[in-house]
Motif scaffolding. Sequence first.
Motif, PDB file in Angstrom:
ATOM      1  N   GLU A  15      46.729  21.230   8.794  1.00 32.48           N
ATOM      2  CA  GLU A  15      45.347  20.932   8.443  1.00 32.48           C
ATOM      3  C   GLU A  15      44.644  20.232   9.601  1.00 32.48           C
ATOM      4  OE1 GLU A  15      44.856  20.125   3.736  1.00 32.48           O
ATOM      5  OE2 GLU A  15      45.463  18.443   4.977  1.00 32.48           O
TER       6      GLU A  15
ATOM      7  N   TRP B 139      39.071  17.674  10.276  1.00 31.67           N
ATOM      8  CA  TRP B 139      37.884  17.972   9.485  1.00 31.67           C
ATOM      9  C   TRP B 139      38.275  18.308   8.045  1.00 31.67           C
ATOM     10  CZ3 TRP B 139      36.438  22.330   6.756  1.00 31.67           C
ATOM     11  CH2 TRP B 139      35.134  22.337   6.262  1.00 31.67           C
ATOM     12  N   HIS B 140      39.274  19.161   7.898  1.00 29.91           N
ATOM     13  CA  HIS B 140      39.719  19.595   6.565  1.00 29.91           C
ATOM     14  C   HIS B 140      40.192  18.390   5.745  1.00 29.91           C
ATOM     15  CE1 HIS B 140      42.156  21.952   3.623  1.00 29.91           C
ATOM     16  NE2 HIS B 140      41.172  22.809   3.815  1.00 29.91           N
TER      17      HIS B 140
ATOM     18  N   LYS C  72      38.297  16.955   2.298  1.00 30.76           N
ATOM     19  CA  LYS C  72      39.100  16.853   1.070  1.00 30.76           C
ATOM     20  C   LYS C  72      39.130  15.417   0.556  1.00 30.76           C
ATOM     21  CE  LYS C  72      43.189  18.381   1.438  1.00 30.76           C
ATOM     22  NZ  LYS C  72      44.497  18.981   1.635  1.00 30.76           N
TER      23      LYS C  72
ATOM     24  N   ASP D  44      41.514  22.699  -3.090  1.00 27.84           N
ATOM     25  CA  ASP D  44      41.556  21.652  -2.069  1.00 27.84           C
ATOM     26  C   ASP D  44      41.201  20.285  -2.617  1.00 27.84           C
ATOM     27  OD1 ASP D  44      42.510  23.033   0.174  1.00 27.84           O
ATOM     28  OD2 ASP D  44      40.533  23.873   0.566  1.00 27.84           O
TER      29      ASP D  44
ATOM     30  N   VAL E 165      37.789  24.087   0.668  1.00 24.41           N
ATOM     31  CA  VAL E 165      37.334  23.648   1.986  1.00 24.41           C
ATOM     32  C   VAL E 165      37.929  24.611   3.015  1.00 24.41           C
ATOM     33  CG1 VAL E 165      37.337  21.707   3.593  1.00 24.41           C
ATOM     34  CG2 VAL E 165      37.290  21.267   1.121  1.00 24.41           C
ATOM     35  N   GLN E 166      37.064  25.266   3.807  1.00 21.15           N
ATOM     36  CA  GLN E 166      37.541  26.345   4.666  1.00 21.15           C
ATOM     37  C   GLN E 166      37.034  26.201   6.091  1.00 21.15           C
ATOM     38  OE1 GLN E 166      39.720  28.468   3.226  1.00 21.15           O
ATOM     39  NE2 GLN E 166      40.044  29.195   5.293  1.00 21.15           N
ATOM     40  N   SER E 167      37.953  26.334   7.059  1.00 23.90           N
ATOM     41  CA  SER E 167      37.605  26.240   8.480  1.00 23.90           C
ATOM     42  C   SER E 167      37.582  27.580   9.193  1.00 23.90           C
ATOM     43  CB  SER E 167      38.611  25.328   9.208  1.00 23.90           C
ATOM     44  OG  SER E 167      38.407  24.005   8.850  1.00 23.90           O
TER      45      SER E 167
ATOM     46  N   ASN F 160      33.289  25.057   7.316  1.00 25.38           N
ATOM     47  CA  ASN F 160      33.128  24.366   8.592  1.00 25.38           C
ATOM     48  C   ASN F 160      32.391  25.282   9.566  1.00 25.38           C
ATOM     49  OD1 ASN F 160      33.287  22.918  10.935  1.00 25.38           O
ATOM     50  ND2 ASN F 160      35.515  22.763  10.962  1.00 25.38           N
TER      51      ASN F 160
END
Length: 157
Positions: free
Chosen positions: A3, A6-7, A11, A27, A38-40, A61
């Motif tokens: 992770e 940012w993630h 979260k 998440d 939550v997705q990057s 993100n």
Amino acid sequence: MTESGWHKEIKGWGVESEVRIGNRRTDCYLRCGKRAEVQSRGLPPVEVMAREAHTDLWILNCRAAHRTNRLPVWEDPELGCLFRWDHSWQGFAVAKRPVYLNLELNMQTGKGRFLEVTAWTFDGYRTVGTGQVHTAAAMRSWMRYDIPLAAEKLAAR
């Protein structure tokens, strides 16, 4: 896959993270009971659809896209807040749940901006749409304490 900072940060704004739902997980849970994914990175459409069975909203993100001007956001006097996302994550064209794009976030100060997408259209590699801007502080307060979000006006840059 590890992770990112940012993630983990996003979260942590919820009241609980990594909650199992059947053979999946979400998440984080928000105070209001909503489940956030939550997705990057972009996902294929089939994965977006599968995750939507266990989530209520997306937080994406998009800081790099915004920083490099592939995701400009501006106010139009007649239409409100508009955006254009070049080389967007096309898999999210199938998303039915609300989407929040993280445009900026300073991990040290906690300051930043998010765009709540109110409408979007995918066309090839580009996505255009409308939205409402929220500060990172407002997003945190909403996620953690269920304080309603209020749209912010874009500051002149």
